[in-house]
Design a protein around this motif. Structure first.
Motif, PDB file in Angstrom:
ATOM      1  N   VAL A   9      10.743   7.052  -0.609  1.00  0.00           N
ATOM      2  CA  VAL A   9      11.654   6.680  -1.694  1.00  0.00           C
ATOM      3  C   VAL A   9      10.898   6.595  -3.019  1.00  0.00           C
ATOM      4  O   VAL A   9      11.299   7.195  -4.027  1.00  0.00           O
ATOM      5  N   VAL A  10       9.806   5.851  -3.020  1.00  0.00           N
ATOM      6  CA  VAL A  10       9.046   5.666  -4.258  1.00  0.00           C
ATOM      7  C   VAL A  10       8.434   6.984  -4.723  1.00  0.00           C
ATOM      8  O   VAL A  10       8.528   7.353  -5.902  1.00  0.00           O
ATOM      9  N   GLY A  11       7.809   7.726  -3.806  1.00  0.00           N
ATOM     10  CA  GLY A  11       7.147   8.971  -4.179  1.00  0.00           C
ATOM     11  C   GLY A  11       8.093  10.018  -4.737  1.00  0.00           C
ATOM     12  O   GLY A  11       7.739  10.759  -5.664  1.00  0.00           O
ATOM     13  N   SER A  12       9.306  10.061  -4.204  1.00  0.00           N
ATOM     14  CA  SER A  12      10.250  11.086  -4.661  1.00  0.00           C
ATOM     15  C   SER A  12      10.966  10.704  -5.951  1.00  0.00           C
ATOM     16  O   SER A  12      11.462  11.578  -6.674  1.00  0.00           O
ATOM     17  N   GLN A  13      11.021   9.405  -6.271  1.00  0.00           N
ATOM     18  CA  GLN A  13      11.860   8.966  -7.391  1.00  0.00           C
ATOM     19  C   GLN A  13      11.086   8.380  -8.565  1.00  0.00           C
ATOM     20  O   GLN A  13      11.639   8.236  -9.650  1.00  0.00           O
ATOM     21  N   ILE A  14       9.823   8.040  -8.380  1.00  0.00           N
ATOM     22  CA  ILE A  14       9.082   7.331  -9.420  1.00  0.00           C
ATOM     23  C   ILE A  14       8.951   8.141 -10.707  1.00  0.00           C
ATOM     24  O   ILE A  14       9.003   7.593 -11.818  1.00  0.00           O
ATOM     25  N   ASN A  15       8.812   9.449 -10.585  1.00  0.00           N
ATOM     26  CA  ASN A  15       8.637  10.271 -11.789  1.00  0.00           C
ATOM     27  C   ASN A  15       9.879  10.254 -12.661  1.00  0.00           C
ATOM     28  O   ASN A  15       9.776  10.228 -13.897  1.00  0.00           O
ATOM     29  N   ILE A  36       0.837  -1.203   0.000  1.00  0.00           N
ATOM     30  CA  ILE A  36       0.000   0.000   0.000  1.00  0.00           C
ATOM     31  C   ILE A  36       0.871   1.252   0.000  1.00  0.00           C
ATOM     32  O   ILE A  36       0.606   2.218  -0.730  1.00  0.00           O
ATOM     33  N   ALA A  37       1.940   1.250   0.818  1.00  0.00           N
ATOM     34  CA  ALA A  37       2.842   2.401   0.893  1.00  0.00           C
ATOM     35  C   ALA A  37       3.513   2.651  -0.455  1.00  0.00           C
ATOM     36  O   ALA A  37       3.653   3.798  -0.897  1.00  0.00           O
ATOM     37  N   ILE A  38       3.941   1.573  -1.126  1.00  0.00           N
ATOM     38  CA  ILE A  38       4.599   1.713  -2.428  1.00  0.00           C
ATOM     39  C   ILE A  38       3.627   2.260  -3.467  1.00  0.00           C
ATOM     40  O   ILE A  38       3.958   3.189  -4.223  1.00  0.00           O
ATOM     41  N   VAL A  39       2.419   1.710  -3.509  1.00  0.00           N
ATOM     42  CA  VAL A  39       1.423   2.164  -4.495  1.00  0.00           C
ATOM     43  C   VAL A  39       1.033   3.623  -4.234  1.00  0.00           C
ATOM     44  O   VAL A  39       0.967   4.438  -5.160  1.00  0.00           O
ATOM     45  N   PHE A  40       0.799   3.952  -2.954  1.00  0.00           N
ATOM     46  CA  PHE A  40       0.428   5.323  -2.615  1.00  0.00           C
ATOM     47  C   PHE A  40       1.565   6.285  -2.951  1.00  0.00           C
ATOM     48  O   PHE A  40       1.333   7.385  -3.467  1.00  0.00           O
ATOM     49  N   GLY A  41       2.808   5.879  -2.661  1.00  0.00           N
ATOM     50  CA  GLY A  41       3.958   6.722  -3.004  1.00  0.00           C
ATOM     51  C   GLY A  41       4.072   6.937  -4.494  1.00  0.00           C
ATOM     52  O   GLY A  41       4.367   8.051  -4.952  1.00  0.00           O
ATOM     53  N   ALA A  42       3.831   5.878  -5.277  1.00  0.00           N
ATOM     54  CA  ALA A  42       3.908   6.002  -6.730  1.00  0.00           C
ATOM     55  C   ALA A  42       2.849   6.964  -7.256  1.00  0.00           C
ATOM     56  O   ALA A  42       3.133   7.839  -8.091  1.00  0.00           O
ATOM     57  N   VAL A  43       1.612   6.816  -6.783  1.00  0.00           N
ATOM     58  CA  VAL A  43       0.528   7.708  -7.220  1.00  0.00           C
ATOM     59  C   VAL A  43       0.828   9.145  -6.822  1.00  0.00           C
ATOM     60  O   VAL A  43       0.669  10.080  -7.621  1.00  0.00           O
ATOM     61  N   LEU A  44       1.278   9.330  -5.588  1.00  0.00           N
ATOM     62  CA  LEU A  44       1.587  10.671  -5.101  1.00  0.00           C
ATOM     63  C   LEU A  44       2.710  11.303  -5.909  1.00  0.00           C
ATOM     64  O   LEU A  44       2.641  12.470  -6.314  1.00  0.00           O
ATOM     65  N   GLY A  45       3.773  10.529  -6.149  1.00  0.00           N
ATOM     66  CA  GLY A  45       4.921  11.057  -6.893  1.00  0.00           C
ATOM     67  C   GLY A  45       4.605  11.389  -8.332  1.00  0.00           C
ATOM     68  O   GLY A  45       5.166  12.330  -8.906  1.00  0.00           O
ATOM     69  N   LEU A  46       3.705  10.619  -8.939  1.00  0.00           N
ATOM     70  CA  LEU A  46       3.362  10.860 -10.340  1.00  0.00           C
ATOM     71  C   LEU A  46       2.340  11.974 -10.516  1.00  0.00           C
ATOM     72  O   LEU A  46       2.363  12.696 -11.518  1.00  0.00           O
ATOM     73  N   GLN A  47       1.447  12.139  -9.544  1.00  0.00           N
ATOM     74  CA  GLN A  47       0.335  13.071  -9.703  1.00  0.00           C
ATOM     75  C   GLN A  47       0.548  14.411  -9.009  1.00  0.00           C
ATOM     76  O   GLN A  47      -0.039  15.412  -9.414  1.00  0.00           O
ATOM     77  N   VAL A  48       1.361  14.457  -7.966  1.00  0.00           N
ATOM     78  CA  VAL A  48       1.541  15.694  -7.194  1.00  0.00           C
ATOM     79  C   VAL A  48       3.025  16.047  -7.174  1.00  0.00           C
ATOM     80  O   VAL A  48       3.768  15.664  -6.259  1.00  0.00           O
TER      81      VAL A  48
END
Length: 323
Positions: free
Chosen positions: A208-214, A11-23
């Motif tokens: 980590v995921v939210g800051s780097q996924i984009n 859940i944390a990874i998916v939420f981080g990915a969505v957050l990093g890509l959308q915001v």
């Protein structure tokens, strides 16, 4: 939370990915929160370990020898073979070499512990792993990529990571353990550390995921080959590390620790090195980030598989602790 930790981590990874890509506005804050989350996570981890037994763990020469063999003999050989597919792309090559040649010194302790690995021995091996990678990563990069790489390696990020992510949390945990023998507030801190392990890991994964996924998503086409190599590396090194540990007759807990050490890489530490490369090699930083994301997913898989399949032939001494 302990019982459902894998689901919570996903859940944390998916939420981080969505957050990093959308915001996009949150990415700098998430990146700045990586080291604080990781430092607190390691503090909580160290607090749960018998730190007074570290010296005994460091004297386990067989375990240290297996770690050295896996990380500084077998990993470079596998990396050399894998990088033949990208030898003509300098940016990809430098990024892959930087991240795969350096064994992890931080969250590997946490993941190995979750899977029943010997976290105390891994912690005791941290200074040795760090020293050897500072000395050997430039040498291996020179051998694999040529003499131009020597000017690109700066040991300072390694030393900063050792101080901020290992030494400071370790000292804080050691002092807390001493205070727990005398003061009730320290005992409460120790008990809360167990409860906070899962939320802190979730925070680390999200940041980590939210800051780097984009960065990875925006250059995915250029990174596809490197990502495929990282997936192969996880699978190959998990098998090889386990086989070598069994060959040296390690018990179950140290064997699992070796398996995780062979797979996990020092991506959060080498990322500043990649970011400092010349502009024509700027893709190397995205390569390092992509390895981080592949590895995080790989760790969640290994947490499930290692306790089931990585077991010593004879586990009669596994329950006796450090010898």
């Amino acid at each position: 939370m302990q019982r459902h930790q894998i689901v919570l981590y996903l859940i944390a990874i998916v939420f981080g990915a969505v957050l990093g890509l959308q915001v996009s506005s949150v990415r700098p804050s998430l990146e700045a929160s990586i080291n604080p989350f990781l430092g607190l996570l390691l503090y909580a981890t160290f607090l749960s370990l018998p730190l007074t037994k570290l010296l005994v763990s460091f004297r386990d020469l067989r375990f240290m020898a297996v770690l050295g063999l896996v990380n500084f003999v077998l990993v470079p050989a596998i990396v050399f073979i894998l990088t033949r597919f990208i030898a003509d792309d300098q940016a990809l090559l430098y990024g892959v070499l930087l991240v795969l040649l350096a064994p992890c010194i931080d969250y590997v302790i946490v993941f190995a512990g979750i899977a029943g690995g010997d976290s105390t021995r891994l912690l005791a091996a941290t200074p040795l792993l760090l020293l050897l990678q500072v000395l050997l990563v430039p040498a291996y990069m020179f051998l694999i990529a040529g003499s131009d790489t020597l000017a690109l390696i700066d040991p300072k990020p390694f030393l900063r990571a050792l101080l901020g992510l290992i030494v400071v949390p370790f000292i804080a945990a050691f002092l807390t353990q001493l205070l727990m023998k005398r003061f009730a507030f320290a005992v409460r801190i120790g008990s809360w550390a167990d409860y906070l392990m899962v939320p802190l890991m979730m925070g680390t994964l999200l940041s980590v995921v939210g800051s780097q996924i984009n960065a990875v998503a925006s250059q995915f086409q250029n990174l596809a080959t490197a990502i495929a190599l990282f997936v192969v590396f996880v699978a190959v090194m998990a098998a090889i590390s386990t086989a070598v540990g069994k060959l040296f007759h390690l018990e179950t807990a140290p064997l699992r620790a070796v398996t995780f050490s062979g797979v996990t890489r020092n991506s959060l530490v080498v990322l500043p090195l990649a970011l400092a490369l010349p502009p024509e090699l700027s893709l190397a930083s995205a390569v390092v980030v992509s390895q981080t994301l592949v590895e995080l997913v790989g760790m969640l898989v290994l947490i499930q598989l290692v306790p089931r399949f990585v077991t010593a032939k004879s586990g009669i001494n596994d329950h006796k602790g450090l010898i």
